[in-house]
Design a protein around this motif. Structure first.
Motif, PDB file in Angstrom:
ATOM      1  N   PHE A 223       6.546   1.747  12.860  1.00 26.84           N
ATOM      2  CA  PHE A 223       5.264   1.299  12.335  1.00 26.84           C
ATOM      3  C   PHE A 223       4.717   2.379  11.411  1.00 26.84           C
ATOM      4  O   PHE A 223       4.593   3.537  11.804  1.00 26.84           O
ATOM      5  N   LEU A 224       4.424   1.984  10.178  1.00 26.96           N
ATOM      6  CA  LEU A 224       4.019   2.935   9.160  1.00 26.96           C
ATOM      7  C   LEU A 224       2.509   2.976   9.009  1.00 26.96           C
ATOM      8  O   LEU A 224       1.827   1.967   9.210  1.00 26.96           O
ATOM      9  N   GLN A 225       1.998   4.126   8.654  1.00 24.00           N
ATOM     10  CA  GLN A 225       0.581   4.290   8.338  1.00 24.00           C
ATOM     11  C   GLN A 225       0.437   4.145   6.829  1.00 24.00           C
ATOM     12  O   GLN A 225       1.299   4.594   6.070  1.00 24.00           O
ATOM     13  N   THR A 226      -0.640   3.493   6.407  1.00 26.49           N
ATOM     14  CA  THR A 226      -0.830   3.219   4.978  1.00 26.49           C
ATOM     15  C   THR A 226      -2.218   3.646   4.521  1.00 26.49           C
ATOM     16  O   THR A 226      -3.125   3.831   5.339  1.00 26.49           O
TER      17      THR A 226
ATOM     18  N   PRO B  22       0.824  -1.208   0.000  1.00 20.18           N
ATOM     19  CA  PRO B  22       0.000   0.000   0.000  1.00 20.18           C
ATOM     20  C   PRO B  22       0.863   1.265   0.000  1.00 20.18           C
ATOM     21  O   PRO B  22       2.049   1.228   0.334  1.00 20.18           O
ATOM     22  N   ALA B  23       0.238   2.379  -0.353  1.00 15.39           N
ATOM     23  CA  ALA B  23       0.918   3.674  -0.283  1.00 15.39           C
ATOM     24  C   ALA B  23       1.156   4.033   1.180  1.00 15.39           C
ATOM     25  O   ALA B  23       0.309   3.782   2.044  1.00 15.39           O
ATOM     26  N   ILE B  24       2.312   4.604   1.459  1.00  9.16           N
ATOM     27  CA  ILE B  24       2.662   5.034   2.816  1.00  9.16           C
ATOM     28  C   ILE B  24       2.106   6.438   3.028  1.00  9.16           C
ATOM     29  O   ILE B  24       2.343   7.329   2.212  1.00  9.16           O
ATOM     30  N   THR B  25       1.383   6.638   4.128  1.00 10.23           N
ATOM     31  CA  THR B  25       0.792   7.948   4.406  1.00 10.23           C
ATOM     32  C   THR B  25       1.405   8.635   5.614  1.00 10.23           C
ATOM     33  O   THR B  25       1.126   9.806   5.850  1.00 10.23           O
ATOM     34  N   GLY B  26       2.225   7.928   6.385  1.00 10.46           N
ATOM     35  CA  GLY B  26       2.854   8.549   7.545  1.00 10.46           C
ATOM     36  C   GLY B  26       3.528   7.525   8.431  1.00 10.46           C
ATOM     37  O   GLY B  26       3.652   6.344   8.075  1.00 10.46           O
TER      38      GLY B  26
END
Length: 195
Positions: free
Chosen positions: A108-111, A84-88
């Protein structure tokens, strides 16, 4: 047109488009007749025989390597388990090891889809720092970094913020927060620029 790699509609055998072509080293327009190219384009409304390039680099000279890369990324984008695209960045923490210079950082990345994605960075004295990316709930330290010019590489290189936000490290002691920032900077360096 020889082949359509990905599209929602069929295209006629002959299409038209406008492209800005850079001049060659001698300041002349290169010969374009019979040149094989890869195009990134979309349809033109009510004109099935015309396409519009997605940008200035929407036409690239064909090569076997470029063809394979475009087909591989297209396959990855269409896969059910596409990265998925990384959003933050969400929570980030660093756990020091029992030896000086030893430790592990997890980011931990937000997607865009809410799918879990995380980075793990391992430091051990006398060894090169290793990092990996995990897609999903299970952390896989053996996964390693993504291969360059893949969809996962693109998602990280182009989606990760340039630094960890302060709120992501709010629960960390200053020394652990500094180690996490240094580990994250290493990941960004090894990914390289978003191109």
């Amino acid at each position: 047109m020889l082949a359509l790699i990905r599209g929602t509609n069929a295209l006629p055998a002959r299409i038209s488009y406008v492209a800005e072509i850079p001049l060659n080293a001698r300041g002349k327009l290169p010969k374009l007749k019979k040149q094989r190219v890869v195009l990134f384009a979309g349809p033109v409304a009510a004109r099935a025989d015309q396409i519009q390039l997605t940008g200035l680099d929407g036409q690239l000279a064909w090569s076997a390597d470029l063809d394979a890369q475009v087909r591989g990324i297209t396959k990855d984008v269409l896969a059910a388990d596409a990265p998925p695209a990384i959003t933050g960045i969400g929570n980030t923490f660093h756990v020091p090891g029992s030896l000086p210079g030893e430790g592990e950082t997890q980011v931990f990345l937000q997607t865009s889809t809410g799918t879990p994605v995380s980075l793990q960075i391992l430091r051990r004295p006398g060894e090169q720092t290793r990092w990996s990316v995990s897609l999903g709930d299970i952390v896989d330290n053996g996964a390693g970094p993504p291969k360059p010019a893949t969809l996962l590489w693109y998602r990280l290189a182009c989606g990760l913020p340039r630094e960890i936000p302060a709120e992501s490290l709010s629960a960390e002691e200053p020394a652990n927060a500094a180690a996490a920032r240094a580990d994250y900077a290493l990941v960004l360096r090894e990914l390289g620029p978003c191109t």
